[in-house]
Design a protein around this motif. Structure first.
Motif, PDB file in Angstrom:
ATOM      1  N   LEU A 167      44.159  26.946  46.053  1.00  0.00           N
ATOM      2  CA  LEU A 167      45.235  27.849  45.338  1.00  0.00           C
ATOM      3  C   LEU A 167      45.873  29.026  46.095  1.00  0.00           C
ATOM      4  N   PHE A 168      44.910  29.645  46.842  1.00  0.00           N
ATOM      5  CA  PHE A 168      45.189  30.957  47.714  1.00  0.00           C
ATOM      6  C   PHE A 168      45.962  30.564  48.634  1.00  0.00           C
ATOM      7  N   ASP A 169      45.352  29.506  49.524  1.00  0.00           N
ATOM      8  CA  ASP A 169      46.279  28.909  50.658  1.00  0.00           C
ATOM      9  C   ASP A 169      47.537  28.448  50.588  1.00  0.00           C
ATOM     10  N   LEU A 170      47.795  27.724  49.332  1.00  0.00           N
ATOM     11  CA  LEU A 170      49.138  27.160  49.019  1.00  0.00           C
ATOM     12  C   LEU A 170      49.893  28.075  48.031  1.00  0.00           C
ATOM     13  N   GLY A 171      49.635  29.537  47.678  1.00  0.00           N
ATOM     14  CA  GLY A 171      50.359  30.006  47.338  1.00  0.00           C
ATOM     15  C   GLY A 171      50.469  30.355  45.826  1.00  0.00           C
ATOM     16  N   ALA A 172      49.571  29.664  45.220  1.00  0.00           N
ATOM     17  CA  ALA A 172      49.641  29.774  43.901  1.00  0.00           C
ATOM     18  C   ALA A 172      48.603  30.962  43.269  1.00  0.00           C
ATOM     19  N   ILE A 173      47.862  31.634  44.129  1.00  0.00           N
ATOM     20  CA  ILE A 173      47.312  32.704  43.967  1.00  0.00           C
ATOM     21  C   ILE A 173      47.540  33.861  44.878  1.00  0.00           C
ATOM     22  N   LEU A 174      47.848  35.194  44.500  1.00  0.00           N
ATOM     23  CA  LEU A 174      48.089  36.023  45.414  1.00  0.00           C
ATOM     24  C   LEU A 174      47.308  36.989  45.122  1.00  0.00           C
ATOM     25  N   VAL A 175      46.824  37.982  46.412  1.00  0.00           N
ATOM     26  CA  VAL A 175      45.874  39.160  46.069  1.00  0.00           C
ATOM     27  C   VAL A 175      46.818  40.299  46.642  1.00  0.00           C
ATOM     28  N   GLN A 176      47.046  41.239  45.601  1.00  0.00           N
ATOM     29  CA  GLN A 176      47.967  42.372  45.988  1.00  0.00           C
ATOM     30  C   GLN A 176      47.092  43.323  46.861  1.00  0.00           C
ATOM     31  N   ASP A 177      47.783  44.350  47.216  1.00  0.00           N
ATOM     32  CA  ASP A 177      47.305  45.590  48.087  1.00  0.00           C
ATOM     33  C   ASP A 177      46.031  46.284  47.259  1.00  0.00           C
ATOM     34  N   ASP A 178      46.317  46.176  45.916  1.00  0.00           N
ATOM     35  CA  ASP A 178      45.352  46.861  45.236  1.00  0.00           C
ATOM     36  C   ASP A 178      44.207  46.253  44.741  1.00  0.00           C
ATOM     37  N   LEU A 179      44.151  44.951  45.272  1.00  0.00           N
ATOM     38  CA  LEU A 179      43.162  43.827  44.975  1.00  0.00           C
ATOM     39  C   LEU A 179      43.381  43.244  43.503  1.00  0.00           C
ATOM     40  N   THR A 180      44.537  43.420  43.032  1.00  0.00           N
ATOM     41  CA  THR A 180      44.615  42.739  41.756  1.00  0.00           C
ATOM     42  C   THR A 180      44.964  41.339  42.344  1.00  0.00           C
ATOM     43  N   VAL A 181      44.242  40.252  41.468  1.00  0.00           N
ATOM     44  CA  VAL A 181      44.684  38.986  41.714  1.00  0.00           C
ATOM     45  C   VAL A 181      45.745  38.342  40.852  1.00  0.00           C
ATOM     46  N   LEU A 182      46.814  37.742  41.151  1.00  0.00           N
ATOM     47  CA  LEU A 182      47.857  37.273  40.295  1.00  0.00           C
ATOM     48  C   LEU A 182      47.951  35.919  40.430  1.00  0.00           C
ATOM     49  N   ASN A 183      48.412  35.145  39.336  1.00  0.00           N
ATOM     50  CA  ASN A 183      48.711  33.915  39.408  1.00  0.00           C
ATOM     51  C   ASN A 183      50.009  33.597  39.411  1.00  0.00           C
ATOM     52  N   ARG A 184      50.559  33.286  40.625  1.00  0.00           N
ATOM     53  CA  ARG A 184      52.082  33.159  40.850  1.00  0.00           C
ATOM     54  C   ARG A 184      52.759  32.250  40.078  1.00  0.00           C
ATOM     55  N   LEU A 185      52.011  31.250  39.394  1.00  0.00           N
ATOM     56  CA  LEU A 185      52.862  30.265  38.651  1.00  0.00           C
ATOM     57  C   LEU A 185      53.144  30.855  37.242  1.00  0.00           C
ATOM     58  N   THR A 186      52.052  31.685  36.520  1.00  0.00           N
ATOM     59  CA  THR A 186      52.364  32.449  35.416  1.00  0.00           C
ATOM     60  C   THR A 186      52.949  33.743  35.524  1.00  0.00           C
ATOM     61  N   GLY A 187      52.824  34.412  36.629  1.00  0.00           N
ATOM     62  CA  GLY A 187      52.829  35.761  36.664  1.00  0.00           C
ATOM     63  C   GLY A 187      51.880  36.711  35.989  1.00  0.00           C
ATOM     64  N   GLU A 188      50.959  36.079  35.611  1.00  0.00           N
ATOM     65  CA  GLU A 188      49.777  36.917  34.847  1.00  0.00           C
ATOM     66  C   GLU A 188      48.657  37.436  36.131  1.00  0.00           C
ATOM     67  N   ALA A 189      48.086  38.777  35.827  1.00  0.00           N
ATOM     68  CA  ALA A 189      47.030  39.005  36.344  1.00  0.00           C
ATOM     69  C   ALA A 189      45.932  38.461  35.899  1.00  0.00           C
ATOM     70  N   MET A 190      45.256  37.981  36.964  1.00  0.00           N
ATOM     71  CA  MET A 190      43.652  37.159  36.883  1.00  0.00           C
ATOM     72  C   MET A 190      42.518  38.040  36.975  1.00  0.00           C
ATOM     73  N   GLY A 191      42.673  39.434  37.201  1.00  0.00           N
ATOM     74  CA  GLY A 191      41.716  40.220  37.384  1.00  0.00           C
ATOM     75  C   GLY A 191      41.726  41.144  38.861  1.00  0.00           C
ATOM     76  N   THR A 192      40.602  41.620  39.162  1.00  0.00           N
ATOM     77  CA  THR A 192      40.591  42.464  40.611  1.00  0.00           C
ATOM     78  C   THR A 192      39.534  41.533  41.621  1.00  0.00           C
ATOM     79  N   LEU A 193      40.014  41.469  42.685  1.00  0.00           N
ATOM     80  CA  LEU A 193      39.314  40.885  43.417  1.00  0.00           C
ATOM     81  C   LEU A 193      37.744  41.347  43.770  1.00  0.00           C
ATOM     82  N   ARG A 194      36.743  40.470  43.558  1.00  0.00           N
ATOM     83  CA  ARG A 194      35.442  41.187  43.741  1.00  0.00           C
ATOM     84  C   ARG A 194      34.935  41.746  44.888  1.00  0.00           C
TER      85      ARG A 194
END
Length: 139
Positions: free
Chosen positions: A101-128
């Motif tokens: 999902l990360f490699d194909l762009g469905a999951i994005l990690v922002q500079d503040d380490l927030t993990v986003l689901n790019r399909l829904t636009g929802e935050a999935m939490g913070t990168l551990r």
């Protein structure tokens, strides 16, 4: 529909008939030459060990008969056109599902380490994270 030879007629654009279900054929082999980037497997093993093979996105630690399993994922891919580096700050420890999902762009990690689901636009939490592995936030 099968013909008398026990095969289906070839579909348009194909020269050979398709095998019927239950037909067993061995695949052919051919020689190829592949040029690929050689990554540092020891570095990937280190990152996976630092995170105890636990996915930095979902927290899953897949356990197989041979032990825990995780994959080292580059934040910025190696090679052209991305030209990422094979360094600890450019690596994440991910489960196979999140790696894809990360490699194909469905999951994005922002500079503040927030993990986003790019399909829904929802935050999935913070990168551990762990203190001994600093993720480069500006790659």
């Amino acid at each position: 529909m099968a013909n008398q030879a026990g095969t289906r007629p070839p579909p348009p654009g194909h020269e050979e008939p398709l095998p019927l279900p239950g037909d067993v054929r061995s695949p052919g082999c051919r020689s190829t030459t592949v040029k690929r980037i050689v990554r540092d497997n020891a570095l990937s093993r280190l990152i996976k060990n630092l995170h105890d093979h636990t996915c930095q996105i979902c927290g899953v630690r897949p356990l197989l008969p041979g032990g825990p399993y995780a994959e080292g994922a580059h934040i910025r891919p190696l090679g052209s056109p991305h030209d990422g580096y094979d360094v600890a700050g450019n690596l994440l420890c991910l489960c196979p599902n999140d790696h894809v999902l990360f490699d194909l762009g469905a999951i994005l990690v922002q500079d503040d380490l927030t993990v986003l689901n790019r399909l829904t636009g929802e935050a999935m939490g913070t990168l551990r994270t762990v203190p001994s592995h600093e993720v480069d936030r500006h790659i």
